[in-house]
Motif scaffolding. Sequence first.
Motif, PDB file in Angstrom:
ATOM      1  N   LEU A 111      48.060 -79.098  61.007  1.00  0.00           N
ATOM      2  CA  LEU A 111      48.053 -78.978  62.280  1.00  0.00           C
ATOM      3  C   LEU A 111      47.461 -79.701  63.260  1.00  0.00           C
ATOM      4  N   VAL A 112      46.575 -79.918  62.594  1.00  0.00           N
ATOM      5  CA  VAL A 112      44.627 -79.822  63.798  1.00  0.00           C
ATOM      6  C   VAL A 112      45.393 -81.233  63.892  1.00  0.00           C
ATOM      7  N   VAL A 113      45.409 -82.132  62.726  1.00  0.00           N
ATOM      8  CA  VAL A 113      44.935 -83.091  62.714  1.00  0.00           C
ATOM      9  C   VAL A 113      46.796 -84.496  63.295  1.00  0.00           C
ATOM     10  N   LEU A 114      47.901 -83.290  63.006  1.00  0.00           N
ATOM     11  CA  LEU A 114      49.249 -84.138  63.705  1.00  0.00           C
ATOM     12  C   LEU A 114      48.763 -83.775  65.254  1.00  0.00           C
ATOM     13  N   TYR A 115      48.557 -82.612  65.770  1.00  0.00           N
ATOM     14  CA  TYR A 115      48.284 -82.526  67.290  1.00  0.00           C
ATOM     15  C   TYR A 115      47.005 -82.554  67.919  1.00  0.00           C
ATOM     16  N   ASN A 116      46.220 -83.129  67.250  1.00  0.00           N
ATOM     17  CA  ASN A 116      44.617 -83.581  67.328  1.00  0.00           C
ATOM     18  C   ASN A 116      44.047 -82.519  68.081  1.00  0.00           C
ATOM     19  N   THR A 117      44.346 -80.902  67.652  1.00  0.00           N
ATOM     20  CA  THR A 117      43.103 -79.765  68.830  1.00  0.00           C
ATOM     21  C   THR A 117      41.983 -79.738  67.395  1.00  0.00           C
ATOM     22  N   PRO A 118      41.066 -78.892  67.939  1.00  0.00           N
ATOM     23  CA  PRO A 118      40.076 -78.834  67.479  1.00  0.00           C
ATOM     24  C   PRO A 118      40.573 -77.851  66.887  1.00  0.00           C
ATOM     25  N   LEU A 119      40.205 -78.024  65.285  1.00  0.00           N
ATOM     26  CA  LEU A 119      39.766 -76.627  64.282  1.00  0.00           C
ATOM     27  C   LEU A 119      39.091 -75.674  64.416  1.00  0.00           C
ATOM     28  N   ASN A 120      40.439 -74.363  64.807  1.00  0.00           N
ATOM     29  CA  ASN A 120      39.953 -73.590  65.303  1.00  0.00           C
ATOM     30  C   ASN A 120      40.474 -71.742  64.638  1.00  0.00           C
ATOM     31  N   LEU A 121      39.371 -71.285  64.103  1.00  0.00           N
ATOM     32  CA  LEU A 121      39.248 -70.044  63.423  1.00  0.00           C
ATOM     33  C   LEU A 121      38.947 -69.213  63.553  1.00  0.00           C
ATOM     34  N   VAL A 122      39.225 -68.017  63.345  1.00  0.00           N
ATOM     35  CA  VAL A 122      38.510 -65.942  63.099  1.00  0.00           C
ATOM     36  C   VAL A 122      38.094 -66.636  61.864  1.00  0.00           C
ATOM     37  N   LEU A 123      36.978 -65.842  62.153  1.00  0.00           N
ATOM     38  CA  LEU A 123      36.005 -65.921  60.470  1.00  0.00           C
ATOM     39  C   LEU A 123      35.855 -65.096  60.060  1.00  0.00           C
ATOM     40  N   GLY A 124      36.062 -63.731  59.124  1.00  0.00           N
ATOM     41  CA  GLY A 124      35.556 -62.860  59.025  1.00  0.00           C
ATOM     42  C   GLY A 124      34.049 -63.056  57.894  1.00  0.00           C
ATOM     43  N   PRO A 125      32.995 -61.771  57.304  1.00  0.00           N
ATOM     44  CA  PRO A 125      31.867 -62.315  56.812  1.00  0.00           C
ATOM     45  C   PRO A 125      32.399 -63.145  55.570  1.00  0.00           C
ATOM     46  N   ASP A 126      33.279 -61.995  54.805  1.00  0.00           N
ATOM     47  CA  ASP A 126      34.121 -62.527  53.230  1.00  0.00           C
ATOM     48  C   ASP A 126      34.500 -63.594  53.120  1.00  0.00           C
ATOM     49  N   THR A 127      35.892 -64.040  53.876  1.00  0.00           N
ATOM     50  CA  THR A 127      36.548 -66.029  54.522  1.00  0.00           C
ATOM     51  C   THR A 127      35.082 -66.204  54.909  1.00  0.00           C
ATOM     52  N   LEU A 128      34.040 -66.468  55.526  1.00  0.00           N
ATOM     53  CA  LEU A 128      33.167 -66.775  55.279  1.00  0.00           C
ATOM     54  C   LEU A 128      32.513 -67.918  54.214  1.00  0.00           C
ATOM     55  N   GLY A 129      32.279 -66.707  53.904  1.00  0.00           N
ATOM     56  CA  GLY A 129      31.367 -67.069  52.270  1.00  0.00           C
ATOM     57  C   GLY A 129      32.877 -67.467  51.186  1.00  0.00           C
ATOM     58  N   GLU A 130      33.720 -67.176  51.592  1.00  0.00           N
ATOM     59  CA  GLU A 130      34.384 -68.100  50.654  1.00  0.00           C
ATOM     60  C   GLU A 130      34.853 -69.123  50.946  1.00  0.00           C
ATOM     61  N   HIS A 131      34.940 -69.565  51.762  1.00  0.00           N
ATOM     62  CA  HIS A 131      36.343 -70.919  52.338  1.00  0.00           C
ATOM     63  C   HIS A 131      35.110 -71.556  53.594  1.00  0.00           C
TER      64      HIS A 131
END
Length: 53
Positions: A6-26
């Motif tokens: 969707l970010v590519v389709l609408y040309n918007t910045p990648l906007n994510l809310v990340l926790g420590p576990d998510t950041l470590g995993e992804h």
Amino acid sequence: MDRALLVVLYNTPLNLVLGPDTLGEHGADIAELQRFFAPLHQAAGAEPMTAFR
């Protein structure tokens, strides 16, 4: 993955809310997406919007 497409389709910045576990995993995948899409967004978003036609 849907959010990244969707970010590519609408040309918007990648906007994510990340926790420590998510950041470590992804974190590496997110960084790779950012490196790939940043130049595309800069090129596509260089002109100001002047109308909504």
